[in-house]
Design an enzyme around this catalytic site. Structure first.
Site, PDB file in Angstrom:
ATOM      1  N   GLU A  72       0.816  -1.218   0.000  1.00 37.29           N
ATOM      2  CA  GLU A  72       0.000   0.000   0.000  1.00 37.29           C
ATOM      3  C   GLU A  72       0.849   1.266   0.000  1.00 37.29           C
ATOM      4  O   GLU A  72       0.572   2.202  -0.738  1.00 37.29           O
ATOM      5  CB  GLU A  72      -0.941   0.014   1.222  1.00 37.29           C
ATOM      6  CG  GLU A  72      -1.662   1.338   1.358  1.00 37.29           C
ATOM      7  CD  GLU A  72      -2.898   1.317   2.231  1.00 37.29           C
ATOM      8  OE1 GLU A  72      -3.039   0.411   3.062  1.00 37.29           O
ATOM      9  OE2 GLU A  72      -3.727   2.233   2.068  1.00 37.29           O
ATOM     10  N   ASP A  90      -0.651  -5.138   3.003  1.00 38.28           N
ATOM     11  CA  ASP A  90      -1.110  -3.921   3.675  1.00 38.28           C
ATOM     12  C   ASP A  90      -0.440  -3.903   5.046  1.00 38.28           C
ATOM     13  O   ASP A  90      -0.728  -4.742   5.901  1.00 38.28           O
ATOM     14  CB  ASP A  90      -2.637  -3.934   3.827  1.00 38.28           C
ATOM     15  CG  ASP A  90      -3.174  -2.559   4.173  1.00 38.28           C
ATOM     16  OD1 ASP A  90      -2.391  -1.727   4.658  1.00 38.28           O
ATOM     17  OD2 ASP A  90      -4.376  -2.331   3.962  1.00 38.28           O
ATOM     18  N   ILE A  92      -0.577  -1.818   7.631  1.00 38.85           N
ATOM     19  CA  ILE A  92      -1.583  -1.644   8.694  1.00 38.85           C
ATOM     20  C   ILE A  92      -2.919  -1.449   7.981  1.00 38.85           C
ATOM     21  O   ILE A  92      -3.141  -0.408   7.348  1.00 38.85           O
ATOM     22  CB  ILE A  92      -1.300  -0.436   9.604  1.00 38.85           C
ATOM     23  CG1 ILE A  92       0.093  -0.528  10.229  1.00 38.85           C
ATOM     24  CG2 ILE A  92      -2.369  -0.359  10.703  1.00 38.85           C
ATOM     25  CD1 ILE A  92       0.438   0.638  11.179  1.00 38.85           C
ATOM     26  N   ASP A  93      -3.793  -2.421   8.065  1.00 38.74           N
ATOM     27  CA  ASP A  93      -5.134  -2.231   7.520  1.00 38.74           C
ATOM     28  C   ASP A  93      -6.027  -1.862   8.703  1.00 38.74           C
ATOM     29  O   ASP A  93      -6.107  -2.599   9.687  1.00 38.74           O
ATOM     30  CB  ASP A  93      -5.638  -3.498   6.834  1.00 38.74           C
ATOM     31  CG  ASP A  93      -6.964  -3.213   6.139  1.00 38.74           C
ATOM     32  OD1 ASP A  93      -7.072  -2.185   5.451  1.00 38.74           O
ATOM     33  OD2 ASP A  93      -7.907  -4.000   6.312  1.00 38.74           O
ATOM     34  N   THR A  95      -5.925   1.756   9.514  1.00 40.13           N
ATOM     35  CA  THR A  95      -5.044   2.815  10.039  1.00 40.13           C
ATOM     36  C   THR A  95      -5.822   3.795  10.909  1.00 40.13           C
ATOM     37  O   THR A  95      -5.314   4.261  11.937  1.00 40.13           O
ATOM     38  CB  THR A  95      -4.346   3.553   8.874  1.00 40.13           C
ATOM     39  OG1 THR A  95      -3.632   2.586   8.098  1.00 40.13           O
ATOM     40  CG2 THR A  95      -3.375   4.598   9.369  1.00 40.13           C
ATOM     41  N   ASP A 232      -5.842  -4.630   0.507  1.00 43.14           N
ATOM     42  CA  ASP A 232      -6.887  -4.707   1.535  1.00 43.14           C
ATOM     43  C   ASP A 232      -7.532  -6.096   1.545  1.00 43.14           C
ATOM     44  O   ASP A 232      -7.985  -6.568   2.578  1.00 43.14           O
ATOM     45  CB  ASP A 232      -8.015  -3.695   1.259  1.00 43.14           C
ATOM     46  CG  ASP A 232      -7.551  -2.253   1.349  1.00 43.14           C
ATOM     47  OD1 ASP A 232      -6.863  -1.918   2.316  1.00 43.14           O
ATOM     48  OD2 ASP A 232      -7.899  -1.464   0.445  1.00 43.14           O
TER      49      ASP A 232
HETATM   50  C1  IPD Z   1      -9.001   0.901   4.594  1.00 42.54           C
HETATM   51  C2  IPD Z   1      -9.816   0.018   5.502  1.00 42.54           C
HETATM   52  C3  IPD Z   1     -11.281   0.331   5.365  1.00 42.54           C
HETATM   53  C4  IPD Z   1     -11.750   0.130   3.935  1.00 42.54           C
HETATM   54  C5  IPD Z   1     -10.908   0.972   2.990  1.00 42.54           C
HETATM   55  C6  IPD Z   1      -9.432   0.672   3.177  1.00 42.54           C
HETATM   56  P1  IPD Z   1      -6.525   1.456   5.505  1.00 42.54           P
HETATM   57  O1  IPD Z   1      -7.632   0.586   4.669  1.00 42.54           O
HETATM   58  O2  IPD Z   1      -9.608  -1.335   5.183  1.00 42.54           O
HETATM   59  O3  IPD Z   1     -12.029  -0.514   6.171  1.00 42.54           O
HETATM   60  O4  IPD Z   1     -13.088   0.532   3.831  1.00 42.54           O
HETATM   61  O5  IPD Z   1     -11.298   0.670   1.656  1.00 42.54           O
HETATM   62  O6  IPD Z   1      -8.665   1.490   2.312  1.00 42.54           O
HETATM   63  O7  IPD Z   1      -6.525   2.830   4.919  1.00 42.54           O
HETATM   64  O8  IPD Z   1      -6.910   1.431   6.921  1.00 42.54           O
HETATM   65  O9  IPD Z   1      -5.248   0.727   5.240  1.00 42.54           O
HETATM   66 CA    CA Z   2      -5.819  -0.954   3.874  1.00 44.12          CA
END
Ligand code: IPD
Ligand code: CA
Length: 293
Positions: A72, A90, A92-93, A95, A232
């Site tokens: 990412e 990813d 940190i998913d 964030t 993701d």
């Molecule tokens: C997000 C989260 C969120 C989802 C977004 C993602 P991030 O990732 O997974 O739940 O709805 O589409 O981009 O920004 O926390 O790495």
């Molecule tokens: Ca993510």
């Protein structure tokens, strides 16, 4: 290195790496007021996202120099997903959760060949919860507990009005995709008398990867998303499938979604697959507009 990837070895290596990288997350103290953003004020990134991705990418490049890496925080539009064996990461998913101290973030480590996820590892270091899968070998919680969690006692799916549904708001807060999401959310939650689906309830837990793992575990009946990226969803996608769930696209009729298609509908396992396709059709009938990415 042999030309055929050893998926078990990759799986075990990714689990060790997730634990290692998790220490960066649990030892950190992010602050809301000093956190940076990317696209807009709701699209957050911290120094820890970058530090985890650096550690993961360097470790993977050293151990598996022949495989591609898509992450990412180092993604650029020129670097699209290809058929080559690729780690899709990813760091940190979730964030936003991480920044606020809401304990629902994870490291999501996927491995895909021909754009098809074949290994998936999702680890929440705060709760020490690990989900993992290898294609053809099932999905597990903490390496030993087979998913879905209810096993033989899993209930059949019985339509949207019996469903607990995960949806996310995303960081795009205007335009076609926003309108489609908000109108779809209202239709799913609304009463039957007004044409709504009257779902049991809606959860927005803030991590696509952990939502997918919730569907795999069976505590979420479905997850509908627009705007996600391959990092993701890659690992969670496989974990859902290996737990007997199905992955479709977010727009009506998308029975064969692409990993980089940016929309997704995940439906949990059901005995004999009962009710899965019907639930997909029912969900799609409430999509108000079209998700476009
Ligand atoms: C997000 C989260 C969120 C989802 C977004 C993602 P991030 O990732 O997974 O739940 O709805 O589409 O981009 O920004 O926390 O790495
Ligand atoms: Ca993510």
């Amino acid at each position: 290195m042999s030309s055929t990837p050893d998926l078990q070895q990759i799986h075990d290596f990714l689990i060790d790496l997730a634990h290692e990288a998790g220490k960066i997350i649990t030892s950190s103290l992010p602050r809301v007021d000093t956190t940076g953003s990317k696209k807009n004020s709701a699209d957050l990134v911290t120094e820890y996202d970058r530090a985890v991705e650096k550690k993961v990418s360097e470790t993977l490049r050293e151990k598996y120099p022949d495989y591609d890496f898509l992450g990412e925080e180092t993604y650029s539009p020129e670097h699209q997903l290809t058929d080559a064996p690729t780690f899709i990461v990813d760091p940190i998913d979730g964030t936003t959760n991480f920044v606020h101290g809401f304990p629902n973030s994870c490291i999501s480590l996927g491995f895909a060949i021909n754009r098809r996820p074949v290994v998936g590892v999702v680890y929440n270091p705060v709760t020490n919860t690990l989900y993992s899968a290898i294609e053809g070998h099932g999905a597990y919680l903490n390496r030993t507990q087979r998913l879905p969690l209810k096993g033989e006692d899993l209930e059949p799916l019985r339509g949207l009005d019996n469903a607990l549904v995960a949806l996310e708001w995303g960081s795009e807060r205007s335009g076609n995709n926003w309108d489609t999401k908000v109108n779809t959310f209202a239709s799913l939650a609304g009463s039957r008398e007004q044409g709504g689906a009257m779902v049991h309830s809606i959860r927005s837990l803030g991590s696509a990867a952990l939502n997918l793992c919730g569907v795999a575990a069976g505590y979420l009946d479905l997850y509908w998303e627009g705007g996600g990226w391959p990092w993701d969803v890659c690992a969670g996608w496989l974990i859902v499938r290996e737990a007997g769930g199905i992955i479709l696209g977010g727009n009506p009729g998308d029975w064969e979604p692409r990993l980089d298609g940016r929309t997704c509908l995940a439906i949990r396992a059901s005995p004999g697959g009962q009710g899965q396709k019907e639930l997909a059709e029912e969900l799609w009938s409430h999509v108000k507009g079209r998700l476009e990415y």
